[in-house]
Scaffold this active site. Sequence first.
Site, PDB file in Angstrom:
ATOM      1  N   SER A 585       2.790  22.071   3.225  1.00  0.00           N
ATOM      2  CA  SER A 585       2.546  23.506   3.047  1.00  0.00           C
ATOM      3  C   SER A 585       1.917  24.062   4.321  1.00  0.00           C
ATOM      4  CB  SER A 585       1.678  23.746   1.812  1.00  0.00           C
ATOM      5  OG  SER A 585       1.692  25.112   1.451  1.00  0.00           O
ATOM      6  N   ASP A 660      11.600  25.258  -4.292  1.00  0.00           N
ATOM      7  CA  ASP A 660      10.238  25.655  -3.935  1.00  0.00           C
ATOM      8  C   ASP A 660      10.085  27.172  -4.098  1.00  0.00           C
ATOM      9  OD1 ASP A 660       7.803  26.209  -2.680  1.00  0.00           O
ATOM     10  OD2 ASP A 660       8.081  24.652  -1.176  1.00  0.00           O
ATOM     11  N   HIS A 692       7.017  23.200  -5.234  1.00  0.00           N
ATOM     12  CA  HIS A 692       6.351  23.241  -3.926  1.00  0.00           C
ATOM     13  C   HIS A 692       5.864  21.873  -3.465  1.00  0.00           C
ATOM     14  CE1 HIS A 692       4.458  24.810  -0.449  1.00  0.00           C
ATOM     15  NE2 HIS A 692       3.224  24.698  -0.888  1.00  0.00           N
TER      16      HIS A 692
END
Length: 714
Positions: A585, A660, A692
């Site tokens: 991320s 995602d 995600h």
Amino acid sequence: MKKLSFLTLLLLVALTASAQEKKFFTPADASYNNRSLYASRPTQLKWVGEQDILMKVDGKQIVTMTPGGKKETTFLTLDELNGFANAAGIDSLKRIPNITWLNDQKAYFYSMGKDGMALNRLDIKKKTIEPMTTVPQGAKDQNLCQKTMRVAYTIDNNLFVADGDRQIQITDNPEGVVAGQSVHRNEFAIDGGIFWSPDGGQLAYYSMDERMVTDYPLVDITERIATAKPIKYPMAGMTSHQVTLHVYDMKTGRDLTVKTGEPVEQYLTAITWNPDNQRICIGVLNREQNHLKFNEYSTVTGDYLQTIFEDRDEQWVEPQGPAYFLPNNPDQFIWKAQRDGFYHLYLYTISKHEVRQLTKGDFVITDFNGFSKDGQNIFYRSTEVSPLERHCYMMNIRSGKVTKLTQEHGTHDITPSKSGKYFIDTYSSTDVPLNVDLQNASGKFVARLHEAENPLKDYNIGETTLGTLKSEDGQTLYTRLIKPYNFDSSKKYPVIVYVYGGPHAQLVTDTWTAGAGIYLNYLAQEGFLVFTLDNRGSADRGEAFEQCIHRQCGQLEMRDQLKGIEWLKTLPYVDADRIGSDGWSYGGFMSTSLKVNHPDVFKVSVAGGPVLDWKYYEIMYGERYMDTPDENPEGYELTSLENKTDKLEGKLLMIHCTTDPVVMWQHSLVFVENCIHNGKLLDYFVYPGHDHNVYGMDRAHLIMKITQYFKDNL
């Protein structure tokens, strides 16, 4: 040479065998799939009603104890509970359910019914269980009003209330309008969309109109012909959804819209009912996120009444939660805000338009833990001792006297009794897996309620050390280094820099495993030094530390990470030619940034779910830190990695999940496309159907993939 006795030889053989029997972590261990690796916790340890009596579940019974008492007493058995349940026509329970106390005599719990989740009220004095209502199967966002035992919930985009035998439909929305759910993508401390009034007679709820937001296509490949499952995803600089707050009167059925006004693209947060049930407070934050008005409205007419206070900041204002009204006082509340460089608590008196700062200092109040029953004292948690630790305190509101309640180093969380005379202290540290202590209001130890054994004692664990470095502007940066279990200081080791680096996270902490968890220890077990540094921009360090990244995400963070590299290269056992990075991320953004901008330093990098161009990221988070692409074109150009693929050298593994909904797959696909155009080779892997991140059993595959990539290339 002196000969060893036969018994000594046997002992040495036994010790050697014992050492050899130490376990090695597996990828499944490193993927959260082995519960035995996590410290044990007591089951349902809590205060009984408003009494200074503790309960916990021990097998098929509830036991209670009193502070200072030496014995546990059986309070209620599963057989007794099932006797009450069967008498009320409720099926037998297989285990003690999760019980929440309403008062000293009554509690409630949920059980599985034929039509959904059944809400039941337990009366200890009468020895009865009374069915209250049932929440249908498929219901989400459940929110119980303890006063009335009504449960608000959502199905699809509409809001309902379970009230006894009735299921009341509150909204009948068209597609694209959502009621009762969390809004603004869970930013601004928003974690739900349903707010009962204190007396339970009214229900406030968010209504979010997303029809003007662009559809973003996600693809479901589980069917033979893949289907589109679009979501609403407002990208930075584009049109946002529009949110209003409604108030529904349970008695009359009237539904009014609170008049929060224009512009419609604003954020509504910190929803707080006044104890008088006739007023509600809303934090109204502008889209630019630099001006917050905490407004009061009438729930009778929906009209604006007054602005209690305003907060402004050149970078951003980020509300931290609701206001906390003093018990039985509709004129005073506690608010947390960052006004003097750190988040602190403030006392507001509405009628006098007065404010008094309660806590002060170069530290952050991370949590407000409530009031004593009489409202004279507040409980809170802060970083006052150290940014790595969390300690809990009690403050007398009138005198300002502060009592430090937790003593041992580490990270603490407390649950005060209603009287405020005692509290449960749950904590861990670098040398304590998990302890639960009973303490009194002076912070004195009363009893140890639980002490978890070391769950890793049978595993090969390398040494973890914490340290500090200085950023270029003199700020303290905390570091963590994990060595392989068979570390030999005469050898040279490759290093994996594990990075997150973004807001709302702190990786290096005084907790069990120093916050590293099993995955990073698994990497160390496989022969790597694993290094982590919390750079500027990471959480709970104050305004100067956190807001310096504004409009240029990743730049100062990289410079801080390079300070860590400079230090690593001074260590005689570090192979300076074999340094890699890994992150997910924001950490994927950082890992890619380090690799692209400093290919001479980072030989191998892994980036999962990476943000690669902030123009593809959502409004609420993205515009807080980067403003819009039109307002900050230079910043977007500077931080974009998709326009820098020509600089890529060496080995980079990029990983993305195909559905995602946070960092869209488009980020890495465009990066791949640009690598192709620039003749750059890239290793790429996807996890179909995951969001995600990769969880469940598939996460073990992810860990094997990453580990093998470093083994093959670093």
